[in-house]
Write a protein that holds these residues in place. Structure first.
Motif, PDB file in Angstrom:
ATOM      1  N   GLU A  27       0.809  -1.221   0.000  1.00 43.92           N
ATOM      2  CA  GLU A  27       0.000   0.000   0.000  1.00 43.92           C
ATOM      3  C   GLU A  27       0.840   1.268   0.000  1.00 43.92           C
ATOM      4  N   TRP A  30       6.791   3.226  -2.223  1.00 43.79           N
ATOM      5  CA  TRP A  30       6.748   4.055  -3.422  1.00 43.79           C
ATOM      6  C   TRP A  30       8.155   4.217  -3.959  1.00 43.79           C
ATOM      7  N   TYR A  35       6.344   4.165  -9.832  1.00 49.11           N
ATOM      8  CA  TYR A  35       5.286   5.116 -10.171  1.00 49.11           C
ATOM      9  C   TYR A  35       5.218   5.343 -11.685  1.00 49.11           C
ATOM     10  N   SER A  77      -5.376   4.317  -8.893  1.00 52.00           N
ATOM     11  CA  SER A  77      -5.183   4.511  -7.449  1.00 52.00           C
ATOM     12  C   SER A  77      -3.723   4.831  -7.155  1.00 52.00           C
ATOM     13  N   GLY A  78      -2.822   4.214  -7.900  1.00 53.44           N
ATOM     14  CA  GLY A  78      -1.406   4.509  -7.720  1.00 53.44           C
ATOM     15  C   GLY A  78      -1.023   5.858  -8.290  1.00 53.44           C
ATOM     16  N   PHE A  80      -3.099   8.655  -8.952  1.00 60.30           N
ATOM     17  CA  PHE A  80      -3.709   9.841  -8.364  1.00 60.30           C
ATOM     18  C   PHE A  80      -3.578   9.923  -6.853  1.00 60.30           C
ATOM     19  N   TRP A  81      -3.584   8.770  -6.168  1.00 62.93           N
ATOM     20  CA  TRP A  81      -3.494   8.777  -4.715  1.00 62.93           C
ATOM     21  C   TRP A  81      -2.125   8.332  -4.212  1.00 62.93           C
ATOM     22  N   LYS A  82      -1.270   7.879  -5.121  1.00 62.51           N
ATOM     23  CA  LYS A  82       0.074   7.389  -4.778  1.00 62.51           C
ATOM     24  C   LYS A  82       0.027   6.324  -3.683  1.00 62.51           C
ATOM     25  N   ARG A  83      -1.011   5.513  -3.743  1.00 65.70           N
ATOM     26  CA  ARG A  83      -1.143   4.379  -2.837  1.00 65.70           C
ATOM     27  C   ARG A  83      -1.245   3.115  -3.677  1.00 65.70           C
ATOM     28  N   THR A 152     -13.106   1.494   1.763  1.00 60.02           N
ATOM     29  CA  THR A 152     -11.825   2.148   1.495  1.00 60.02           C
ATOM     30  C   THR A 152     -11.413   1.877   0.057  1.00 60.02           C
ATOM     31  N   LEU A 153     -10.341   2.529  -0.352  1.00 59.12           N
ATOM     32  CA  LEU A 153      -9.759   2.277  -1.663  1.00 59.12           C
ATOM     33  C   LEU A 153      -9.307   0.819  -1.765  1.00 59.12           C
TER      34      LEU A 153
END
Length: 197
Positions: A27, A30, A35, A77-78, A80-83, A152-153
Motif C-alpha cells: 500500500e 513508493w 510510479y 489509485s497509484g 492519483f493517490w500514490k497508494r 476504502t480504496l
C-alpha cells in the motif's frame, strides 16, 4: 522537490528487485520507477482500449476491454493517490508470462504446433503462468482480503482483484484444455481465439 524523509533507495530504482519493500509494503511503498511504470502501463491500457473501440473490435475483444477497464481503475489509485503502487508493480509481473504466451500464439498462427519448440513452450507456459500470474495474484488477493468489509480504496481494489482472479483462472483453464486436452476444445474455437485453442 523530494521530501527529506523519503528513502534514498526509492529515488528512481529501475526495478521491483531494487525496491524489495514494494513486495511487502504494497500500500505505502513508493519509488519513482515504480510510479512511472504504473503511469506508463495505465497509458498503454488507455491506448489499447481506444484502439479496440476505434477499430470496431469491441465485440470480438470484450474480454480485453473488461480487463483493461479494471486494470485502469487499479492503476489510477497509484497514479492519483500514490497508494498501492507496489501492488500495481507486482501485477505487472504477468508481462513475463505474456512473452511465452505470445510465442505460443505466433507458433499457432503459423501452424507450428508440431515443432519441438512449441512442445517445450507449452510446459514453460505452465511454469511461467504459475510463477508470474497465479502466484502474484494469490499473494495480492491474500493481502487485499484485509480490506474486506471496509469502505476504502483497498476494498475497491479487492473487488477488481477478485474479478481479475476469475478471469485469470478462466484463461488458465483454457490454456490447459488447449495444450493438454485438445480433444475437449470445440472445433469452432480453433479459428477465432488462440488463447482458447
Amino acid at each position: 522537490v523530494w521530501k527529506t524523509t523519503q528513502p534514498r533507495a526509492a529515488l528512481g530504482n529501475p526495478s521491483l528487485w531494487q525496491t524489495p519493500e514494494m513486495l511487502v509494503e504494497i500500500e505505502m511503498a513508493w519509488s519513482l520507477s515504480g510510479y512511472l511504470l504504473v503511469c506508463f502501463s495505465a497509458g498503454y491500457f488507455i491506448h489499447d482500449t481506444v484502439d479496440i473501440v476505434i477499430s470496431r473490435q469491441a465485440r470480438a475483444s470484450w474480454e480485453y476491454l473488461v480487463h483493461h477497464v479494471m486494470a485502469m481503475g487499479a492503476f489510477f489509485s497509484g497514479i492519483f493517490w500514490k497508494r498501492f503502487v507496489g501492488g500495481g508493480v507486482l501485477t505487472l509481473l504477468v508481462e513475463v508470462s505474456n512473452i511465452f504466451l505470445t510465442l505460443r500464439m505466433m507458433m499457432k498462427i503459423n501452424n507450428a504446433q508440431d515443432l519441438l519448440l512449441y512442445r517445450i513452450n507449452k510446459y514453460v507456459n505452465l511454469v511461467m503462468y504459475f510463477l508470474f500470474r497465479l502466484a502474484p495474484q494469490a499473494y495480492l488477493t491474500k493481502f487485499f482480503l484485509q480490506y474486506a468489509g471496509q469502505r476504502t480504496l483497498g476494498t475497491f481494489l479487492l473487488g477488481i482483484l477478485l474479478m481479475l482472479d476469475v478471469m485469470i483462472l478462466i484463461y488458465f483453464s483454457r490454456l490447459l484444455r488447449s495444450d493438454f486436452c485438445p480433444d475437449r476444445v470445440p472445433s469452432h474455437q480453433h479459428k477465432d481465439k488462440f488463447l482458447t485453442e
